[in-house]
Structures are given as structure tokens and as C-alpha cells.
Enzyme design. Structure first.
Site, PDB file in Angstrom:
ATOM      1  N   ARG A  59       0.811  -1.214   0.000  1.00  0.00           N
ATOM      2  CA  ARG A  59       0.000   0.000   0.000  1.00  0.00           C
ATOM      3  C   ARG A  59       0.851   1.273   0.000  1.00  0.00           C
ATOM      4  O   ARG A  59       0.335   2.362  -0.285  1.00  0.00           O
ATOM      5  CB  ARG A  59      -0.990  -0.016   1.170  1.00  0.00           C
ATOM      6  CG  ARG A  59      -2.129  -1.023   0.973  1.00  0.00           C
ATOM      7  CD  ARG A  59      -3.163  -0.919   2.076  1.00  0.00           C
ATOM      8  NE  ARG A  59      -2.557  -1.106   3.372  1.00  0.00           N
ATOM      9  CZ  ARG A  59      -2.396  -2.285   3.974  1.00  0.00           C
ATOM     10  NH1 ARG A  59      -2.824  -3.384   3.389  1.00  0.00           N
ATOM     11  NH2 ARG A  59      -1.826  -2.351   5.151  1.00  0.00           N
ATOM     12  N   GLU A  96       4.234 -10.231  15.603  1.00  0.00           N
ATOM     13  CA  GLU A  96       3.655 -10.629  16.895  1.00  0.00           C
ATOM     14  C   GLU A  96       4.200 -12.011  17.277  1.00  0.00           C
ATOM     15  O   GLU A  96       4.606 -12.240  18.410  1.00  0.00           O
ATOM     16  CB  GLU A  96       2.132 -10.651  16.770  1.00  0.00           C
ATOM     17  CG  GLU A  96       1.408 -10.580  18.093  1.00  0.00           C
ATOM     18  CD  GLU A  96      -0.109 -10.589  17.883  1.00  0.00           C
ATOM     19  OE1 GLU A  96      -0.820 -10.733  18.872  1.00  0.00           O
ATOM     20  OE2 GLU A  96      -0.560 -10.484  16.713  1.00  0.00           O
TER      21      GLU A  96
END
Lengths: 171, 171
Positions: A59, A96
Site C-alpha cells: 500500500r 507478533e
């Protein structure tokens, strides 16, 4: 009517996973006026003397290319492993769970070039930090890291200490 | 010196797999002048009355966004499954072995809109054809499919019969 970029950002709940509210910029991209005005607003936030603009996959490619041409700079895509065809520098960053990598062509940035790094969202800052390291590996100077949106509650700026940053919208 | 876009395209052998010569456009993107001139050359090939420009993930995003702003059109990314956060139309296309899918947000194109589809390379035409179908599902009109590079020996145009196409470079 006053242009408000936030009117073109759509909140999508539970994407990419439960509990996350995703900031969807596609309504902004799809609107010709909003696309132009957002580019103009981003340009006000960044230095004009830039040799290369980096867009982070995927993006970051949208406004990254637009900033590059407006700044009369070259554009450099930083991509996930296996996507760039030529020899690359690699840099790992923490997820994560586990780690991931970002790659940049070894000849994309020349020694001493002024580099603007752009991505759509600053979240935890892990990818942006990795890209800054890629630029430095190549001998470039990170002049600024620029974002369309900063999610300030994720404290991404902590990872980017010592760098100039700018964002158009902060949540 | 005359600008020759082909001087900025790098052949990378055996990418993404053995026997394939990949056309690497990153040297072109990284050169500020080449980036501007290529955009100008692409604009000469496409109609000016366009509502939306579609860029196909991910290399279609570079010149796709640039064409959109120059045409005063909106920009729409067509992406791989799992990448777009909102509801999508999907379209499958054939790979060498098996199939893959492309997705577009259901509200990206409005009924009757004029759509320019852009990608960096026209190879077998499978992805471009799938994107044309996505546009038609949404009620849009595919005005042209535009490519930076056409690999004519792969006969991609056969799959795009009935559509207008244009390419800046043909190999």
C-alpha cells in the site's frame, strides 16, 4: 466544502483478524479529487530535496510513486522476499509471533542519496525501522519517514527515534 | 539524447524460475527522468475520458496510480485474495498448474464508469482477462487494457479479443 481526508478512510472491523479495526484507504484512492488533494497535503509535509522515494509493499506503492514524481525523484519499491528479481539487501523485523523480512535491490539507492520513506500506515514501526536500516546499508540518508496515517496508540514512533517522521492523519 | 525506455529495463535470467527471462522495471522506476517520461508516453496511448484506473497487484500499482492522477480519475487496486479488507468480487484465472484468484472491492467501480486497466506486463493475458471480468461484474466499461510491456510471443492478446489494448514496449 472543506476537504477532510478522514471522510475517505473506511473503518473495517476484524480485519485482518478479530479485534483489529483496519483503516481502509481504498475509498480515498477511488475518488479522483481526494487522491489529488491527499497527494498535495502529503507534499506539504516532506522536504523537497529528495533523490529517491521508497514505497513499502504494497500500500506504500500508491502515494510513494505519486510523491516520487512530484518531487522529481526516483521511486524504489521495498518488497517481501522472493518478489524482487535482482540481488537484494535484506532486513528482518519482528512480528507478533516470529519474524519477517523486507528486501531492496542493492543498486536501488546510491551512496549519499537523500531518501524519503513512505508507507500508508505507521503501526508498531517494525517495517519502517527495517526499511530505514536497508537505506543505511546501501549508504543512503533517511531524510524522513512519511505516513498517510499514524496509529499513535501503537507507539510506532518509539522505534523510529532519531528519524524525522510526518503523518497526515493521527488516530 | 533520445529517451529510450528499453534502456531502463533489466533482463534478469531464471526469475521467478529457471528458463524465464524477467523484465525488471525497477531501474526505470528509480530514475526520476525515466519515470516522468514513461508516464508521459503511457498517457499518449490511452483515452483521456476515464473515471477509474485499475492497477493490478503489485507492479501495476506504480504507473496505475500515476495514470489515475494524470487522467483526473480515481485509482482502484485489484489484489490477491485476503488483501482487500472490505467485501469483494472475485474472479479465478488459470495458472500453469491450477488456478488463482483476483479480488476487487464491490463498491470500487460504479455502474457505467469508464475503466482503464493497467499492468506492467502482458504475458499470457490470464490476469488481465480476469480483471476485465471483475470490472464487468461491477457494471463498469473496460475502455482499454494498457501495459508497459507486451511479451508478444506469449500471445496474451488472444485472451483479450474484443478489448482495446495498448503497450509501450513489445518484445
Amino acid at each position: 466544502m472543506v476537504f477532510k481526508i478522514e471522510n475517505y478512510i473506511r473503518d473495517v472491523k476484524d480485519f485482518p483478524k478479530e479485534g483489529i479495526v483496519f483503516k481502509d484507504i481504498t475509498p480515498l484512492l477511488a475518488d479522483a479529487d481526494a487522491l489529488q488533494k491527499t497527494t498535495e497535503e502529503l507534499l506539504k509535509l516532506v522536504p523537497s530535496d529528495i533523490d529517491k522515494v521508497i514505497g513499502i509493499e504494497a500500500r506504500g506503492f500508491f502515494f510513494g510513486s505519486l510523491l516520487a514524481t512530484h518531487l522529481n525523484a526516483g521511486f524504489v519499491p521495498v518488497r517481501k522476499p522472493g518478489k524482487l528479481p535482482y540481488k537484494t539487501f535484506e532486513e528482518s523485523y519482528a512480528l507478533e509471533y516470529g519474524t519477517d523480512k523486507l528486501c531492496m535491490h542493492i543498486d536501488a539507492i546510491k551512496k549519499g542519496e537523500s531518501v524519503l520513506i513512505h508507507d500508508d500506515v505507521l503501526a508498531t514501526g517494525g517495517t519502517a525501522q527495517a526499511v530505514a536500516k536497508l537505506v543505511e546499508k546501501a549508504g543512503g540518508e533517511v531524510v524522513m519517514l512519511n505516513f498517510l496515517i499514524e496509529l499513535s496508540f501503537l507507539n510506532g514512533k518509539d522505534k523510529l527515534e532519531g528519524y524525522q517522521t510526518s503523518s497526515l492523519l493521527t488516530y
